[in-house]
Design a protein around this motif. Structure first.
Motif, PDB file in Angstrom:
ATOM      1  N   MET A  27      14.060  25.724   6.678  1.00 32.36           N
ATOM      2  CA  MET A  27      13.330  25.845   7.938  1.00 32.36           C
ATOM      3  C   MET A  27      14.173  25.422   9.136  1.00 32.36           C
ATOM      4  N   THR A  28      15.054  24.442   8.964  1.00 31.22           N
ATOM      5  CA  THR A  28      15.959  24.053  10.052  1.00 31.22           C
ATOM      6  C   THR A  28      16.850  25.226  10.414  1.00 31.22           C
ATOM      7  N   ARG A  29      17.337  25.925   9.394  1.00 29.16           N
ATOM      8  CA  ARG A  29      18.183  27.105   9.631  1.00 29.16           C
ATOM      9  C   ARG A  29      17.399  28.215  10.332  1.00 29.16           C
ATOM     10  N   VAL A  30      16.187  28.462   9.874  1.00 22.64           N
ATOM     11  CA  VAL A  30      15.369  29.522  10.475  1.00 22.64           C
ATOM     12  C   VAL A  30      15.075  29.204  11.943  1.00 22.64           C
ATOM     13  N   ARG A  31      14.701  27.947  12.227  1.00 25.68           N
ATOM     14  CA  ARG A  31      14.412  27.566  13.626  1.00 25.68           C
ATOM     15  C   ARG A  31      15.662  27.606  14.503  1.00 25.68           C
ATOM     16  N   ALA A  32      16.843  27.490  13.908  1.00 26.73           N
ATOM     17  CA  ALA A  32      18.085  27.491  14.685  1.00 26.73           C
ATOM     18  C   ALA A  32      18.539  28.894  15.066  1.00 26.73           C
ATOM     19  N   ILE A  33      18.016  29.915  14.409  1.00 24.85           N
ATOM     20  CA  ILE A  33      18.496  31.288  14.658  1.00 24.85           C
ATOM     21  C   ILE A  33      18.348  31.712  16.118  1.00 24.85           C
ATOM     22  N   PRO A  34      17.189  31.537  16.773  1.00 27.18           N
ATOM     23  CA  PRO A  34      17.114  31.938  18.187  1.00 27.18           C
ATOM     24  C   PRO A  34      18.092  31.164  19.077  1.00 27.18           C
ATOM     25  N   ARG A  35      18.254  29.859  18.826  1.00 25.26           N
ATOM     26  CA  ARG A  35      19.214  29.062  19.620  1.00 25.26           C
ATOM     27  C   ARG A  35      20.630  29.566  19.389  1.00 25.26           C
ATOM     28  N   MET A  36      20.957  29.878  18.130  1.00 24.31           N
ATOM     29  CA  MET A  36      22.289  30.362  17.804  1.00 24.31           C
ATOM     30  C   MET A  36      22.571  31.675  18.536  1.00 24.31           C
ATOM     31  N   ILE A  37      21.619  32.598  18.492  1.00 21.85           N
ATOM     32  CA  ILE A  37      21.807  33.888  19.169  1.00 21.85           C
ATOM     33  C   ILE A  37      22.012  33.667  20.664  1.00 21.85           C
ATOM     34  N   GLY A  38      21.194  32.807  21.261  1.00 23.91           N
ATOM     35  CA  GLY A  38      21.346  32.519  22.691  1.00 23.91           C
ATOM     36  C   GLY A  38      22.697  31.907  23.015  1.00 23.91           C
ATOM     37  N   ASP A  39      23.145  30.950  22.193  1.00 20.33           N
ATOM     38  CA  ASP A  39      24.432  30.308  22.452  1.00 20.33           C
ATOM     39  C   ASP A  39      25.606  31.258  22.226  1.00 20.33           C
ATOM     40  N   VAL A  40      25.478  32.177  21.270  1.00 22.83           N
ATOM     41  CA  VAL A  40      26.535  33.184  21.081  1.00 22.83           C
ATOM     42  C   VAL A  40      26.594  34.091  22.297  1.00 22.83           C
ATOM     43  N   MET A  41      25.443  34.546  22.768  1.00 22.51           N
ATOM     44  CA  MET A  41      25.409  35.460  23.909  1.00 22.51           C
ATOM     45  C   MET A  41      25.908  34.795  25.192  1.00 22.51           C
ATOM     46  N   ARG A  42      25.667  33.482  25.344  1.00 23.06           N
ATOM     47  CA  ARG A  42      26.138  32.763  26.531  1.00 23.06           C
ATOM     48  C   ARG A  42      27.587  32.300  26.401  1.00 23.06           C
ATOM     49  N   GLY A  43      28.178  32.476  25.225  1.00 17.53           N
ATOM     50  CA  GLY A  43      29.562  32.066  25.009  1.00 17.53           C
ATOM     51  C   GLY A  43      29.734  30.587  24.711  1.00 17.53           C
ATOM     52  N   ARG A  44      28.653  29.871  24.422  1.00 20.93           N
ATOM     53  CA  ARG A  44      28.748  28.444  24.116  1.00 20.93           C
ATOM     54  C   ARG A  44      29.199  28.201  22.681  1.00 20.93           C
ATOM     55  N   TYR A  45      28.812  29.099  21.773  1.00 18.86           N
ATOM     56  CA  TYR A  45      29.126  28.936  20.356  1.00 18.86           C
ATOM     57  C   TYR A  45      30.022  30.088  19.925  1.00 18.86           C
ATOM     58  N   ASP A  46      31.235  29.747  19.498  1.00 15.80           N
ATOM     59  CA  ASP A  46      32.163  30.804  19.102  1.00 15.80           C
ATOM     60  C   ASP A  46      32.333  30.919  17.588  1.00 15.80           C
ATOM     61  N   GLY A  47      31.456  30.275  16.820  1.00  9.19           N
ATOM     62  CA  GLY A  47      31.525  30.358  15.365  1.00  9.19           C
ATOM     63  C   GLY A  47      31.036  31.692  14.820  1.00  9.19           C
ATOM     64  N   LEU A  48      30.330  32.445  15.624  1.00  6.39           N
ATOM     65  CA  LEU A  48      29.827  33.757  15.246  1.00  6.39           C
ATOM     66  C   LEU A  48      30.215  34.726  16.352  1.00  6.39           C
ATOM     67  N   GLY A  49      30.932  35.765  15.982  1.00  6.08           N
ATOM     68  CA  GLY A  49      31.364  36.743  16.972  1.00  6.08           C
ATOM     69  C   GLY A  49      30.239  37.668  17.401  1.00  6.08           C
ATOM     70  N   LYS A  50      30.357  38.190  18.597  1.00  3.86           N
ATOM     71  CA  LYS A  50      29.344  39.128  19.090  1.00  3.86           C
ATOM     72  C   LYS A  50      29.328  40.403  18.257  1.00  3.86           C
ATOM     73  N   GLY A  51      30.467  40.749  17.665  1.00  2.00           N
ATOM     74  CA  GLY A  51      30.525  41.933  16.806  1.00  2.00           C
ATOM     75  C   GLY A  51      29.656  41.783  15.572  1.00  2.00           C
TER      76      GLY A  51
END
Length: 119
Positions: A27-51
């Motif tokens: 559940m922690t992982r599931v709840r983190a998905i929207p934050r992760m997507i937002g941080d990837v799109m804003r360029g804050r998190y580079d662990g997952l590429g936009k591709g």
């Protein structure tokens, strides 16, 4: 897309990773998905590429689209391709979100919900 044994192995690896002691819960992982997507799109998190994020979005579109590579009226084969995409998508999202939660914890130790401040 990966062959069936490779998809099954990826799902099993994800299950083992999610159930490993000390790793973020499901559940922690599931709840983190929207934050992760937002941080990837804003360029804050580079662990997952936009591709790769784009490939995941295409997987979602493929699953909900009425147009398939293999029509669903071919019962076993038609449903199996959608299920294969679903398994890949869930394994990818859960694995990536677990790494994201670990990244969040390193940014502000002890706070899963914390994210780096814009500045």
């Amino acid at each position: 897309m990966k062959p069936k044994p490779a998809r099954a192995a990826a799902v099993y690896r994800t299950y083992r990773e999610v159930s490993k002691p000390g790793s973020p819960s499901f559940m922690t992982r599931v709840r983190a998905i929207p934050r992760m997507i937002g941080d990837v799109m804003r360029g804050r998190y580079d662990g997952l590429g936009k591709g790769k994020l784009g490939l995941m979005a295409m997987g979602v579109v493929y699953m909900i689209s009425p147009i398939d590579l293999v029509p669903d009226f071919l019962v076993l084969i038609g449903v199996a391709d959608d299920f294969g995409v679903f398994l890949w998508l869930m394994a990818s999202l859960l694995g990536e979100s677990g790494r994201y939660v670990d990244w969040e914890r390193k940014v502000v130790p002890g706070h899963v919900e914390a994210r780096p401040q814009e500045g």
